[in-house]
Design an enzyme around this catalytic site. Structure first.
Site, PDB file in Angstrom:
ATOM      1  N   HIS A 265       1.475   1.682  -3.054  1.00  0.00           N
ATOM      2  CA  HIS A 265       2.869   1.256  -3.230  1.00  0.00           C
ATOM      3  C   HIS A 265       3.053   0.551  -4.585  1.00  0.00           C
ATOM      4  CE1 HIS A 265       6.807  -0.292  -1.666  1.00  0.00           C
ATOM      5  NE2 HIS A 265       6.554  -1.251  -2.537  1.00  0.00           N
ATOM      6  N   GLU A 266       2.229  -0.452  -4.829  1.00  0.00           N
ATOM      7  CA  GLU A 266       2.390  -1.228  -6.069  1.00  0.00           C
ATOM      8  C   GLU A 266       2.018  -0.388  -7.298  1.00  0.00           C
ATOM      9  OE1 GLU A 266       4.053  -3.935  -5.920  1.00  0.00           O
ATOM     10  OE2 GLU A 266       3.912  -4.165  -3.732  1.00  0.00           O
ATOM     11  N   HIS A 269       5.119   1.321  -8.316  1.00  0.00           N
ATOM     12  CA  HIS A 269       5.960   0.424  -9.134  1.00  0.00           C
ATOM     13  C   HIS A 269       5.366   0.299 -10.533  1.00  0.00           C
ATOM     14  CE1 HIS A 269       8.819  -1.121  -6.222  1.00  0.00           C
ATOM     15  NE2 HIS A 269       7.898  -1.565  -5.400  1.00  0.00           N
ATOM     16  N   GLU A 295      12.093   0.936  -6.038  1.00  0.00           N
ATOM     17  CA  GLU A 295      11.442   1.115  -4.741  1.00  0.00           C
ATOM     18  C   GLU A 295      11.167   2.601  -4.464  1.00  0.00           C
ATOM     19  OE1 GLU A 295      10.225  -1.375  -3.310  1.00  0.00           O
ATOM     20  OE2 GLU A 295       9.824  -0.827  -1.233  1.00  0.00           O
TER      21      GLU A 295
HETATM   22 MG    MG Z   1       8.197  -2.585  -3.387  1.00  0.00          MG
END
Ligand code: MG
Length: 502
Positions: A265-266, A269, A295
């Site tokens: 997830h990160e 980003h 997101e």
């Molecule tokens: Mg996030």
């Protein structure tokens, strides 16, 4: 470039350098800072924030920005200049509408509310939090009034995180999503197929996990010469600038997925932050568009790619090699179904792909009503619990597991929650388009070749900075406006297979 635009650019780039220092201090505070540093660090950060605020409000002290705004309105600026002026004006206008006294009061009230919220959650006592929440809500309504809005005061707050998105639009798209999810979840719940994460339990040394997480982040394209992966209590991404992007994750010794999902997830980003234009650093041409679009970049990697059969076709043998116990006894099919198992639960941050958005929709509906003033705050626990039972079929046993679980409202982050779900919807829509445009995408993923996904995202999303608004970018890239159909059909296809639904 126009001389005045050049001057404006110098000013905002200077501010961005100071903001970079502030970001680095924030990262340091969460990852490296010794315990005793808390108080003096808070003062350092406050001084820096005041300096940045002062520089920011001074941008137009000689009328430079206002003059450029007039030129923009008369269509007298070049393409890049126009984007820089348009977006700087957008941020600036909002900032100057909020008097310093108001900003200070909001900071003080939310700081206090946060610590009371933590205590109230600990003690499971909503009444402790209520007066502080009321104060925060009063100020957020005041903020909406100061900023201005046409229809709903919630518009003015949502706009901070998702520029240009109106409350009615969010309500419509999330409403469609809810109409799909509630009956679909019921179908899953009545399926005989059950998958339990317990089969993964084992002993996974943290050092070993860290190396594995790094190798996954690197493989999907996160550049370790322009970034780091560290440990923190709550995973986050801090973009200092495109050549220095810090991501974090957290580990559990007995659960290897606890860290992996967050890392992917990160890293998503992080890939956005690393691929903004370094040449345009400090200007809106090198800033992310919105929380929702940001997101979408993390969710696309975490879920659409990172929880796919193809992804694990490549990574599962590697995971097995690192951790033969317990994975040597789990076949690839059971593994895939188990990492995707759906289990309605009380806590948002532990939710699966199917139930996650219901958590968000519930919060969005409630906070919209709070800001529009149609809810008596005393009634919040009752309203929360009753909605929760409707959507999830579960009775909330305590406010700590219900209305008190998230920090957001104590911080004044009204309008933030919907961006999580918007991110999922954008991700599904981008991913469907990408699948049409990259031949043999699934095959490439199963061979561990992620370069084309990364390039597609760089070319279509990252490199544009704030050139386009979120709706304009979506239209440009996918040819359509935002709707939930892509997400719904992605979920339907995937989970019909896993749960053998008809
Ligand atoms: Mg996030």
């Amino acid at each position: 470039m126009n001389k005045n635009a050049e001057k404006l650019k110098e000013r905002i780039v200077e501010i961005s350098h100071f903001a970079s220092i502030a970001s680095l201090l924030e990262w340091d505070q969460e990852v490296m800072m010794p315990k005793k540093a808390v108080d003096l660090r808070a003062q350092t950060s406050a001084h820096l924030a005041a300096l940045i605020h002062k520089k920011y409000t001074d941008i137009d002290s000689d009328g430079l920005l206002s003059d450029l705004k007039k030129q923009l309105d008369k269509d007298e600026l070049g393409r890049d200049e126009a984007i820089i002026v348009r977006e700087t004006w957008r941020d600036f206008e909002r900032e100057i509408k909020l008097p310093e006294k108001f900003v200070k009061e909001l900071a003080e009230v939310t700081s206090k509310a946060q610590s009371i919220w933590a205590e109230a959650r600990e003690k499971n006592d909503f009444s402790l939090f209520l007066p502080h929440l009321s104060h925060v809500v009063k100020l957020k309504k005041e903020e909406a009034r100061l900023v201005g809005y046409e229809n709903s005061p919630y518009d003015a707050l949502l706009d901070t995180y998702e520029p240009g998105m109106k409350t009615v639009e969010a309500a419509e798209v999330l409403g469609d999503l809810k109409d799909f999810l509630i009956p679909f979840l019921k179908k899953i719940n009545s399926s005989k197929e059950k998958w339990d994460h317990k089969i993964f339990r084992g002993n996974f040394p943290i050092e070993k996990q860290m190396r594995f997480n790094e190798s996954v982040a690197q493989k999907i394209g996160f550049d370790f010469d322009a970034g780091r992966l560290d440990k923190s209590t709550h995973p986050f991404t801090q973009g200092i600038h495109p050549h220095d992007v810090r991501i974090t994750t957290r580990y559990k010794k007995d659960n290897v997925f606890y860290a992996l999902g967050s890392t992917i997830h990160e890293a998503g980003h992080g890939l956005y932050e690393q691929n903004l234009s370094a040449k345009q650093f400090g200007t809106p041409l090198a800033q992310s568009i919105s929380m929702g679009i940001h997101e979408s970049q993390s969710r696309l990697w975490e879920n659409n790619v990172g929880k796919s059969r193809e992804f694990w076709k490549y990574f599962y043998p590697k995971l097995k090699k690192e951790f033969p116990t317990p994975f040597n006894t789990v076949n690839a099919h059971d593994f895939y179904n188990t990492i995707n198992s759906v289990q309605p639960s009380f806590i948002r941050t532990e939710a699966d792909e199917v139930t996650y958005n219901l958590h968000i929709i519930l919060r969005f509906e409630i906070e919209k009503d709070i800001i529009e003033g149609t809810i008596d705050l005393k009634e919040l626990p009752r309203i929360w619990n009753s909605k929760f039972e409707d959507y999830f079929g579960l009775k909330v046993p305590s406010d700590s597991l219900g209305v008190l679980q998230d920090i957001h409202w104590s911080c004044g982050l009204f309008g933030y929650f919907p961006t999580y779900s918007l991110g999922n919807l954008y991700a599904a829509q981008f991913y469907a388009t990408m699948n049409k445009q990259i031949p043999g995408l699934k095959n490439k993923i199963s061979k561990g070749d992620f370069t084309e996904i990364k390039h597609w995202l760089n070319k279509n999303i990252h490199i544009h900075g704030r050139t386009y608004s979120a709706p304009a970018l979506l239209k440009k890239v996918t040819g359509e406006t935002l709707h939930s159909a892509y997400f719904n059909s992605y979920i339907e296809r995937k989970y019909k297979d896993i749960y053998k639904l008809t």
